[in-house]
Design a protein around this motif. Structure first.
Motif, PDB file in Angstrom:
ATOM      1  N   ILE A 250       0.845  -1.200   0.000  1.00 14.60           N
ATOM      2  CA  ILE A 250       0.000   0.000   0.000  1.00 14.60           C
ATOM      3  C   ILE A 250       0.873   1.240   0.000  1.00 14.60           C
ATOM      4  CG2 ILE A 250      -1.775   1.289   1.264  1.00 14.60           C
ATOM      5  CD1 ILE A 250      -2.533  -1.442   2.586  1.00 14.60           C
ATOM      6  N   ALA A 251       0.541   2.184  -0.873  1.00 14.81           N
ATOM      7  CA  ALA A 251       1.237   3.479  -0.889  1.00 14.81           C
ATOM      8  C   ALA A 251       0.192   4.580  -0.946  1.00 14.81           C
ATOM      9  CB  ALA A 251       2.177   3.576  -2.087  1.00 14.81           C
ATOM     10  N   ARG A 252       0.356   5.602  -0.129  1.00 17.22           N
ATOM     11  CA  ARG A 252      -0.588   6.715  -0.074  1.00 17.22           C
ATOM     12  C   ARG A 252       0.173   8.033   0.031  1.00 17.22           C
ATOM     13  NH1 ARG A 252      -3.867   3.629  -1.577  1.00 17.22           N
ATOM     14  NH2 ARG A 252      -5.547   2.595  -0.420  1.00 17.22           N
ATOM     15  N   ALA A 253      -0.335   9.032  -0.666  1.00 17.89           N
ATOM     16  CA  ALA A 253       0.178  10.389  -0.512  1.00 17.89           C
ATOM     17  C   ALA A 253      -0.666  11.095   0.546  1.00 17.89           C
ATOM     18  CB  ALA A 253       0.095  11.142  -1.840  1.00 17.89           C
ATOM     19  N   THR A 254      -0.016  11.612   1.582  1.00 16.10           N
ATOM     20  CA  THR A 254      -0.710  12.331   2.640  1.00 16.10           C
ATOM     21  C   THR A 254      -0.097  13.720   2.789  1.00 16.10           C
ATOM     22  OG1 THR A 254       0.740  11.725   4.480  1.00 16.10           O
ATOM     23  CG2 THR A 254      -0.897  10.099   3.808  1.00 16.10           C
ATOM     24  N   ASP A 255      -0.731  14.545   3.593  1.00 17.16           N
ATOM     25  CA  ASP A 255      -0.186  15.885   3.836  1.00 17.16           C
ATOM     26  C   ASP A 255       1.191  15.820   4.483  1.00 17.16           C
ATOM     27  OD1 ASP A 255      -2.470  16.989   2.776  1.00 17.16           O
ATOM     28  OD2 ASP A 255      -3.438  17.314   4.722  1.00 17.16           O
ATOM     29  N   ALA A 256       1.447  14.732   5.211  1.00 19.29           N
ATOM     30  CA  ALA A 256       2.727  14.595   5.916  1.00 19.29           C
ATOM     31  C   ALA A 256       3.814  13.980   5.037  1.00 19.29           C
ATOM     32  CB  ALA A 256       2.537  13.747   7.173  1.00 19.29           C
ATOM     33  N   GLY A 257       3.431  13.387   3.906  1.00 16.77           N
ATOM     34  CA  GLY A 257       4.412  12.747   3.041  1.00 16.77           C
ATOM     35  C   GLY A 257       3.856  11.481   2.426  1.00 16.77           C
TER      36      GLY A 257
END
Length: 427
Positions: A250-257
């Motif tokens: 799983i890979a996700r782009a978040t506000d933190a990185g």
């Protein structure tokens, strides 16, 4: 370009022999699509006497793969040796130094050395076969979705693990039994740790995350867990709750990185990945504006992997060029890696506890102290004084809180074995 593309192949195992076979069997089709012939002219492997089921007559043979790269009549080198270091790395470096493009199925090499290799001036490295076999997921992310902002993706990238978990569910068998049978049938290696401990999936995830988010390959940032701890009991409870257990990358782009993680996960029965069984692979990609797309197919084996290798050779024959990771090395983003402790999600927690008054109160008190609320609880039957399974499903909470709670729960006198924790995903 009208002359034939002369190919040198290093590594004549299942995939290498598959590439030789495919180029011969589909020669006319490949020539039409490539605009010229694509011909194997040289090979390198350790055992010349081995019968590989394909004709190698008339091909130049090199015992040393680096010598293959120096062959002036080889236009492109196909590396199918494997491993991030040793002969595979030496061959690729020699080919690039000679100004020759490289096609590889080596996920470890790209995951561990990809950023450095891509930064070599003039380097041309293609690696569709390194991830998900015959599923063109790299081309999808790098080229088909080049105009999309990728929010994240989740996938089943290891057929061995998916086969084991599928059989455990379908036949109600334990992990050790299915693993032993998978080894006997050739689906799992004699030393299966690379697959079942999640390393293979992590290599593939690191590569795809780099392309999806335009950053350097960062294998070290991937949180990795395997499937050794998944029990038949967990799979049965998952079914009862409306989930199936899959090893996901799983890979996700978040506000933190960027969050990258590999671990067993509970997937709702209605989700696309829940229905992917056996040795198949699949990936669900979320992009803007495309929305959700699903790619599924065979993720390993001679045919699917050879198909991906040949697709890269056709691109080279046509002169199609794309940056290795989708953008030029100097344009790669420096995005922070989000630590696993910062992950937020729901959790499945199984405890084996002594069936006696006050136990559930003790358990829920620990969860309360760490700010964890419950969505549901399961316990079947009574067995006073004996160990029974209690399953708790939490609301969304933080990984760090769950980790702290697990430590305290494991220390309770009534908890007989280490707690089993499986994250719940919606993919």
């Amino acid at each position: 370009m009208t002359g034939a593309l002369a190919v040198g192949i290093a590594g004549l195992g299942t995939v290498g022999a598959g590439v030789v076979r495919l180029l011969a069997d589909h020669a006319a089709l490949i020539e039409a699509r490539a605009g010229r012939k694509v011909t194997v002219v040289a090979v390198s492997a350790r055992d010349r006497a081995r019968n590989r089921g394909v004709s190698l007559e008339g091909l130049r043979w090199y015992d040393d793969p680096v010598a293959l790269a120096a062959d002036t009549k080889v236009d492109v080198v196909v590396e199918l040796i494997g491993g991030a270091d040793g002969p595979a790395h030496d061959l690729v470096m020699a080919a690039l130094a000679a100004g020759k493009p490289v096609v590889t199925a080596n996920k470890a090499l790209i995951a561990m050395r990809g950023s450095a290799l891509g930064a070599i001036e003039g380097a041309s490295i293609r690696f569709e076969a390194a991830v998900a076999g015959g599923i063109p997921v790299i081309k999808a992310l790098r080229e088909g979705l080049a105009g999309d902002r990728i929010a994240g993706f989740a996938g089943i990238f290891n057929g061995t693990c998916n086969y084991i978990l599928s059989r455990m569910r379908a036949e109600k068998l334990d992990f050790a039994t299915v693993l032993a049978d998978a080894q006997a049938q050739g689906y799992a290696e004699a030393d299966p740790s690379f697959d079942i401990d999640g390393i293979d999936t992590a290599h593939k995830l690191a590569i795809l995350a780099a392309i999806a988010f335009g950053r350097e390959v960062d294998f070290g940032a991937v949180h990795v867990e395997g499937i050794r701890g998944v029990s038949a009991l967990d799979i049965a409870f998952a079914e009862e709750l409306g989930y199936r257990i899959k090893l996901l990358g799983i890979a996700r782009a978040t506000d933190a990185g960027i969050e990258t993680r590999v671990h067993p996960a509970m997937v709702p029965l209605a989700a696309p990945l829940a229905r992917v069984d056996g040795v198949n692979n699949a990936v669900v990609i979320e992009g803007d504006p495309v929305g959700q797309i699903v790619l599924q197919g065979r993720g390993a084996g001679a045919g699917p992997t050879a198909s991906a290798v040949v697709a890269d050779l056709i691109d080279l024959a046509r002169g199609r060029a794309a940056p290795m990771l989708g953008v030029a090395p100097q344009a790669l983003a420096r995005r922070a890696a989000v630590p696993m402790a910062a992950h937020r999600g729901a959790y499945f927690l199984r405890l084996m506890v002594v069936d006696q008054p006050g136990v559930i109160a003790d358990v829920t008190a620990v969860l309360r102290d760490h700010g964890i609320s419950l969505e549901s609880m399961l316990q079947h039957g009574r067995s006073p004084g004996d160990a029974v399974a209690v399953v708790l499903v939490t609301h969304v909470t933080q990984e760090a809180a769950m980790a702290a709670a697990i430590t305290r729960l494991a220390a309770l006198e009534s908890v007989q074995v280490p707690p089993a924790l499986i994250r719940i995903e919606t993919a």
